[in-house]
Design a protein around this motif. Sequence first.
Motif, short mmCIF file in Angstrom:
data_model
loop_
_atom_site.label_atom_id
_atom_site.label_comp_id
_atom_site.label_asym_id
_atom_site.label_seq_id
_atom_site.Cartn_x
_atom_site.Cartn_y
_atom_site.Cartn_z
N ASN A 33 4.12 12.97 -2.39
CA ASN A 33 4.36 12.18 -1.15
C ASN A 33 3.75 10.82 -1.22
N SER A 34 4.63 10.01 -0.47
CA SER A 34 3.91 8.54 -0.24
C SER A 34 4.09 8.32 0.98
N ARG A 35 3.10 7.78 1.88
CA ARG A 35 3.18 7.32 3.28
C ARG A 35 2.14 6.19 3.63
N LEU A 36 2.84 5.51 4.56
CA LEU A 36 2.16 4.14 5.11
C LEU A 36 1.24 4.73 6.07
N LEU A 37 -0.28 4.19 5.86
CA LEU A 37 -1.26 4.63 6.94
C LEU A 37 -1.31 3.39 7.86
N TRP A 38 -1.54 3.39 9.05
CA TRP A 38 -2.15 2.39 9.99
C TRP A 38 -3.27 2.88 10.77
N LEU A 39 -4.28 2.34 10.75
CA LEU A 39 -5.37 2.66 11.59
C LEU A 39 -5.91 1.12 12.17
N GLN A 40 -6.51 1.25 13.51
CA GLN A 40 -6.99 0.31 14.20
C GLN A 40 -8.33 0.72 14.22
N VAL A 67 -5.80 -2.24 9.74
CA VAL A 67 -5.76 -1.80 8.57
C VAL A 67 -4.58 -1.19 8.02
N PHE A 68 -3.99 -1.50 6.72
CA PHE A 68 -2.61 -0.87 6.40
C PHE A 68 -2.95 -0.36 5.01
N GLY A 69 -2.45 0.39 4.60
CA GLY A 69 -2.43 1.08 3.25
C GLY A 69 -1.42 2.07 2.66
N ILE A 70 -0.86 2.20 1.59
CA ILE A 70 0.00 3.14 1.16
C ILE A 70 -0.73 4.20 0.42
N GLU A 71 -0.56 5.58 0.69
CA GLU A 71 -1.17 6.71 0.27
C GLU A 71 -0.21 7.37 -0.64
N LEU A 72 -0.40 7.46 -2.13
CA LEU A 72 0.10 8.44 -2.86
C LEU A 72 -0.39 9.87 -3.14
N GLY A 73 0.10 10.76 -2.77
CA GLY A 73 -0.52 12.21 -2.81
C GLY A 73 0.17 13.08 -3.48
N VAL A 74 -0.40 14.20 -4.07
CA VAL A 74 0.02 15.42 -4.71
C VAL A 74 -0.78 16.41 -4.21
N SER A 75 -0.14 17.82 -4.05
CA SER A 75 -0.73 18.91 -3.76
C SER A 75 0.01 20.12 -4.21
N VAL A 118 -3.02 -2.55 1.67
CA VAL A 118 -1.85 -3.29 1.77
C VAL A 118 -2.49 -4.67 2.79
N SER A 119 -3.32 -4.32 3.58
CA SER A 119 -4.10 -5.43 4.69
C SER A 119 -5.11 -4.66 5.45
N GLY A 120 -6.05 -5.69 5.75
CA GLY A 120 -7.22 -5.15 6.60
C GLY A 120 -8.55 -5.00 5.51
N ALA A 121 -9.74 -4.91 6.12
CA ALA A 121 -10.90 -4.99 5.46
C ALA A 121 -11.59 -3.60 5.09
N LEU A 122 -10.78 -2.66 4.80
CA LEU A 122 -11.16 -1.19 4.12
C LEU A 122 -10.42 -0.86 2.86
N ARG A 123 -11.16 -0.61 1.86
CA ARG A 123 -10.76 -0.12 0.47
C ARG A 123 -11.07 1.17 0.22
N ALA A 124 -10.60 1.89 -0.62
CA ALA A 124 -10.79 3.46 -1.17
C ALA A 124 -11.82 3.00 -2.29
N ARG A 125 -12.99 3.92 -2.37
CA ARG A 125 -13.89 3.99 -3.41
C ARG A 125 -13.62 5.08 -4.48
N ALA A 126 -12.81 5.86 -4.08
CA ALA A 126 -12.37 6.96 -4.96
C ALA A 126 -11.28 7.66 -4.39
N GLY A 184 -4.63 5.70 14.90
CA GLY A 184 -3.38 5.19 14.21
C GLY A 184 -2.17 6.05 14.01
N ALA A 185 -1.22 5.69 12.95
CA ALA A 185 0.09 6.48 12.85
C ALA A 185 0.02 6.45 11.24
N HIS A 186 0.89 7.35 10.83
CA HIS A 186 1.22 7.43 9.31
C HIS A 186 2.86 7.80 9.33
N GLY A 187 3.48 7.66 8.26
CA GLY A 187 4.84 7.99 8.04
C GLY A 187 5.29 7.84 6.75
#
Length: 346
Positions: free
Chosen positions: A312-319, A326-334, A203-211, A293-296
């Motif tokens: 699940n889907s959740r918003l991640l926030w890390l400082q 850094v903000f991002g949305i994680e889509l997950g399955v387990s 969503v915003s910030g200087a981090l992206r996922a490589r995988a 940070g926090a998540h929800g």
Amino acid sequence: MRALWIITALVYLGGSSAAPAQRRIRLGPTYGSLSLEDASGTSHSFSGFGGAVALITGDDGETGIAITRYSDLSTDNVARSLTLFAFDSYYYPVGTRGALAPFATTTLGLARVSESSSICVLLSCRDTVSTMSHFALAFGLGLRVNLDNEAAATVTGRFLQVPGTQIQGLEAVANASITLGAVRRGSFLEGTAGPAVGALIPVSGALRARAPFVGARFRRDKPNGTSLGLQLDFAPLELTGTCPSTGCDVNAILFAPGYEASVRPPWGRLYGEVGLLLAGVYSQGPDRGIAEGAHGGIGVDLDAGALLWNFNSRLLWLQRRGGDNVFGIELGVSLSLNLGHPKAPK
């Protein structure tokens, strides 16, 4: 990282066999292998030895004390050693019973770090060794192997940091113990444990996922109808923009406990979750250390007999350590084992 992947794969097996009651106390030696990176990003492995004692305190909890000694942790031609006095907390989402019992662990400790340095006066130089005390923090994932109720062994993969030192890395710890004391039978409610995969949408910030993220997800139902969740992920990230000399890759372990409120239709469960988020970055670079940070978000569980699908889907926030957000949305399955305590006969 390899140790965490192996333990994550074994989580699915936890509790799939018979579940004898366990004695309350375990006591035995430990072996540790700590991986640290030097300034160029090259990884070095070191061995340590110690001992641990732990006490089962509840249906899903165990607390313990451990001492570990690493006599050589030198990655930069500076003699360095570590003695770690740790208070460990173990969280078992499906209890300590069964041939295999997965758990999450957090550690708070006192680290005694000795380092050498050279002092030169005129033309004479000599090496001195100074020892300082530091706060230590670790979190990770493990598996307990029970041999009836007479002995137990654990293997743990965790992120370990001693702030203010060069000791930040991944550690694998193995313990073999005898079990003592009274047998605890327990009366816990349902719990789940299983592997999880997630994809991060930036969503915003200087981090992206490589995988994709890979890890494990735990859940434990409480008597009041709420649940406690916990997810641990290995997160392969990369920096955007200007990169340091060690490169753009950032590897982290995400530790995300959460409080879940839910409704339960006949087909499963619909829930909302909120919690704190820790990211242990063990790779060299400006983010090395722990980011907070926090998540929800929201999720759904679909019952399939002994198995449980979770989406699940959740918003991640890390400082980040530099203060950037850094903000991002994680889509997950387990896919988890749906386990619980057998109902007592009336």
